[in-house]
Design a protein around this motif. Sequence first.
Motif, mmCIF file in Angstrom:
data_model
loop_
_atom_site.group_PDB
_atom_site.id
_atom_site.type_symbol
_atom_site.label_atom_id
_atom_site.label_comp_id
_atom_site.label_asym_id
_atom_site.label_seq_id
_atom_site.Cartn_x
_atom_site.Cartn_y
_atom_site.Cartn_z
ATOM 1 N N TYR A 6 0.794 -1.221 0.000
ATOM 2 C CA TYR A 6 0.000 0.000 0.000
ATOM 3 C C TYR A 6 0.830 1.278 0.000
ATOM 4 C CZ TYR A 6 0.580 1.048 4.970
ATOM 5 O OH TYR A 6 1.103 1.375 6.183
ATOM 6 N N PHE A 16 3.417 10.797 -9.504
ATOM 7 C CA PHE A 16 2.873 11.040 -10.856
ATOM 8 C C PHE A 16 2.311 12.463 -10.943
ATOM 9 C CE2 PHE A 16 -0.744 10.952 -13.800
ATOM 10 C CZ PHE A 16 -0.186 10.379 -14.930
ATOM 11 N N PHE A 181 3.579 13.332 -22.267
ATOM 12 C CA PHE A 181 2.669 12.314 -21.762
ATOM 13 C C PHE A 181 1.855 11.739 -22.913
ATOM 14 C CE2 PHE A 181 -1.310 10.748 -20.020
ATOM 15 C CZ PHE A 181 -0.834 9.913 -19.025
ATOM 16 N N ARG B 4 -1.054 19.824 -20.782
ATOM 17 C CA ARG B 4 -0.638 19.795 -19.380
ATOM 18 C C ARG B 4 -1.646 19.053 -18.508
ATOM 19 N NH1 ARG B 4 3.763 22.551 -18.056
ATOM 20 N NH2 ARG B 4 3.364 22.380 -15.838
ATOM 21 N N LEU B 6 -3.499 16.619 -19.524
ATOM 22 C CA LEU B 6 -3.688 15.240 -20.010
ATOM 23 C C LEU B 6 -3.322 14.177 -18.962
ATOM 24 C CD1 LEU B 6 -4.807 14.360 -22.703
ATOM 25 C CD2 LEU B 6 -2.469 14.068 -23.552
ATOM 26 N N PRO B 7 -2.138 14.288 -18.337
ATOM 27 C CA PRO B 7 -1.801 13.257 -17.331
ATOM 28 C C PRO B 7 -2.817 13.207 -16.196
ATOM 29 C CG PRO B 7 0.095 14.645 -17.795
ATOM 30 C CD PRO B 7 -1.069 15.277 -18.482
ATOM 31 N N TYR B 8 -3.328 14.369 -15.813
ATOM 32 C CA TYR B 8 -4.253 14.394 -14.673
ATOM 33 C C TYR B 8 -5.604 13.806 -15.053
ATOM 34 C CZ TYR B 8 -0.521 17.147 -12.862
ATOM 35 O OH TYR B 8 0.731 17.538 -12.461
ATOM 36 N N PHE B 10 -5.951 11.558 -17.248
ATOM 37 C CA PHE B 10 -5.672 10.116 -17.299
ATOM 38 C C PHE B 10 -5.704 9.527 -15.881
ATOM 39 C CE2 PHE B 10 -2.481 6.793 -16.699
ATOM 40 C CZ PHE B 10 -2.919 5.832 -17.588
ATOM 41 N N GLY B 11 -5.039 10.218 -14.955
ATOM 42 C CA GLY B 11 -4.999 9.751 -13.569
ATOM 43 C C GLY B 11 -6.388 9.665 -12.971
ATOM 44 N N VAL B 14 -8.172 6.610 -14.246
ATOM 45 C CA VAL B 14 -7.714 5.393 -13.560
ATOM 46 C C VAL B 14 -8.339 5.314 -12.168
ATOM 47 C CG1 VAL B 14 -5.700 4.195 -12.605
ATOM 48 C CG2 VAL B 14 -5.550 5.270 -14.851
ATOM 49 N N PHE B 17 -11.940 4.417 -12.351
ATOM 50 C CA PHE B 17 -12.106 2.989 -12.654
ATOM 51 C C PHE B 17 -11.887 2.147 -11.403
ATOM 52 C CE2 PHE B 17 -10.130 -1.072 -13.758
ATOM 53 C CZ PHE B 17 -11.199 -1.657 -14.425
ATOM 54 N N LEU B 21 -14.664 -0.178 -9.567
ATOM 55 C CA LEU B 21 -14.428 -1.606 -9.347
ATOM 56 C C LEU B 21 -14.530 -1.958 -7.862
ATOM 57 C CD1 LEU B 21 -13.836 -3.599 -11.569
ATOM 58 C CD2 LEU B 21 -11.452 -3.567 -10.880
ATOM 59 N N PHE B 25 -17.026 -4.631 -6.174
ATOM 60 C CA PHE B 25 -16.596 -5.693 -5.256
ATOM 61 C C PHE B 25 -17.370 -5.590 -3.930
ATOM 62 C CE2 PHE B 25 -12.114 -7.159 -6.747
ATOM 63 C CZ PHE B 25 -12.613 -7.326 -8.023
ATOM 64 N N LEU B 164 -2.644 -7.238 -1.491
ATOM 65 C CA LEU B 164 -1.868 -6.020 -1.750
ATOM 66 C C LEU B 164 -1.157 -5.518 -0.496
ATOM 67 C CD1 LEU B 164 -4.346 -4.129 -4.089
ATOM 68 C CD2 LEU B 164 -2.290 -5.376 -4.720
ATOM 69 N N TRP B 166 -2.281 -4.381 2.189
ATOM 70 C CA TRP B 166 -2.838 -3.126 2.693
ATOM 71 C C TRP B 166 -3.198 -3.351 4.163
ATOM 72 C CZ3 TRP B 166 -3.996 1.126 -0.737
ATOM 73 C CH2 TRP B 166 -4.514 2.232 -0.073
#
Lengths: 468, 330
Positions: A6, A16, A181, B4, B6-8, B10-11, B14, B17, B21, B25, B164, B166
């Motif tokens: 974690y 990131f 990116f 600039r 774009l990465p954020y 994308f993040g 993710v 998602f 998920l 669960f 994981l 955790w």
Amino acid sequence: MLFNSYPFLLFLPIVFAAYWAFGRRTQNVVLLAASYVFYGFWDWRFLGLIVLSSLVDFVAGQAIQSGRRRRMWLGASLLVNLGALAVFKYLDFGIESLAALLRTLGFDAHPATLGIVVPVGISFYTFQTLSYTLDVYRGRVRATQDPLAFFAFVAFFPQLVAGPIERAKNLLPQFLRDRVFDPELATDGCRQMLYGLLLKVVVADNLALVADAAYQAPDQADGWTLLFATWAFAFQIYADFAGYSHIAIGCARLFGFSLMRNFATPYFSRSPAEFWRRWHISLSTWFRDYVYIPLGGNRVAPLRASFNVLVTFVSSGLWHGAGLTFVVWGGFHGLLVALQARLAPDADERPLEGRTLTSPRELGRLILTFQLVCVGWVFFRAKSLADAWLVLRTISSGIFTALPHGASPALLVIPPLLVLEWWQRDAPHGFARLGGTRPARWGLYATALLALALFGQVQTVPFVYFQF
Amino acid sequence: MQGRTLPYRFGLRVLAFVAALTALFALVDRTTPRWPPIWLARLLPELPEDLARLRSADGKPLFLGDSVLHTAAMNEPDRRNLVRMLAKELETDIVRVSHGASGMDRYLAQVRYLLRAGVRPSSLVVLVNPRTFGPTAERNPSWSFALTNRMYTRPLLSRLQAVLKWDFGIPDEDEFLATEIRIGETVLGPLGALTRPGLEDPPDDVIRNRYLSRYATDIRTSSRLRDLAALARLTADAELPTLFYITPIDVQSMKQFLSAEEFGHVQQNIRTLRAVLRDTGATFLDLSTLLPGGDFDHPRADPHEHLRSTGRLKCVRKLAEAVQQLEGQG
């Protein structure tokens, strides 16, 4: 910090987010700081070694480039890097080996070893930084003027502790230019990380229990149990190490970096030489370029070429660990490759990619190569040479006197892995070409996470290659 | 500008998602109380057998507890454990689910699982061990069954969490041994230095520290005390006839090492347990001072609550009466 933990799940998004907020120079600062934090999670005291190694090689690179005392600076780089390796990794082994030798000669030698802790990843980052000074010395790479980029190159956290061992020629220029990116690459990077995670916690960690149980006390296991355990270890170490490499490569992609491929479905090799072109590619090419070729490679008399192969593989064995089992493992592979070069130099090794197996003969060679590799793994996994001989003896006598039995259900993870890898053998990783449409892709991710939840191993099994 | 962000973006995609998920669960965990645990549990030691036993408790008396319920000294002529003795006394089958070092957090998870799975014992008896509310049990990383407990009610997510690693919040061995032991207003020092774990024949002051750290620290902040209250309320709401019994502790030996004031803290902890049970309206039996030192089966330097057969028999007589009353209510 472990990839499958974690702290890393928190660490990665933070780095990131910080990284993409800045331009190139500050990005390198972010990466360097993040890399030191990542490493410091294990033991911050050993950070000094990385800094020292980086500093010496940066200065040595500059000096060699300028043409002043080139040999001396190369020697300094070799001394610091190989010296650190010698002290931290081999000193205890050397003392113990000398004592054992003296004892066999009849002397009473029981020296105390120093109990030195091997810093995580020392074999990886010293080889990476060493390749820089060697390449500068040979004129293959120009020394960089940017210390920040160089320090970040040495400590780049995705591959710092277990590779791939990058060459300055490939990775260093990426620190010197602006990164852009690319969502497609980043998505594929995430996919590759997920695949690596599956390999590690579902395949490797489950098989580790099978291998560990048998190899813990090989004198109490029968032939079939040890054979299954050896097969389990073969796939454990592959899934463990390739899994780490996939996570490292995928992680680097999130930051706009491209790392070299480290594994290319090695168990589909049809000869020992091909195996070494597909297994731990970054290390085997390192030894090829910096040991085998300088020794003369194959452009010498056949016997000398065989000797070169042997020296290269024994060195590679020693790189893996300070122990006679690793030396024998390396020597065994050296013998196989040298014998192949002498007896079957023109073996048909057309690429498997894009075609199915064409003949039973080819399948036979594939299976034979795998079994030979497994013989090597016995030495790699056993606690001592005596244990390794015991395992080999028990297997060879036991499997012909009893029907197969004692296979752990954990071995069931191997067939799906083989099917997936065969299907994706011309792709850089197992999830590269799965799921064309968005629902299919999302289904794949959900299934992968479900597999992690259902089949992932709860017990903590450290990455095998961390010990090297 | 678009480049600039774009990465954020994308993040965020993710993260969205992963959140979706996780929600899926969680939904699966919530809507399928019956099927998943047994199948998932096979990957954890103990749990599959426990689940099977819990499911077999429908219509029977069920005992939840720690090693006190299932141990017997090697050198005793009567090696029946406490539950077997009680079953003989009551001439009935009793289902026992017990493991060493279990605490109220585990019993709460087990009862939640029972209720979700629709299993209804004729009566429930829960062992309350005062020591398990103190830091030596609650903070011991080897005795943390957080994952096991979560598996009873959220198998999918818990398993993913375990895979994981955790597992934050569980102290490691060093933190555990550094736990500050405080008796009333007096700070004694770190647990490890006080109790010298691993020392088999310690001096008396170390034995005293072991008694103090196990029984005399203030348990009012223990999370297991909240679990005890929650369990009492849960069983009351479900109208499940339940008896909590505070297991005997070796008061006689303890008094040899502790001052009257220090022993007062032990008594205060027992009063705290009683108060929680009384406040929640639970039926309970306090056997904490029932037995003399000779009825316990522990080394002089390692105090715990395992009983010799004489002690078990005395407990069984008390429990038999209470269980019969409870069954009568059911």
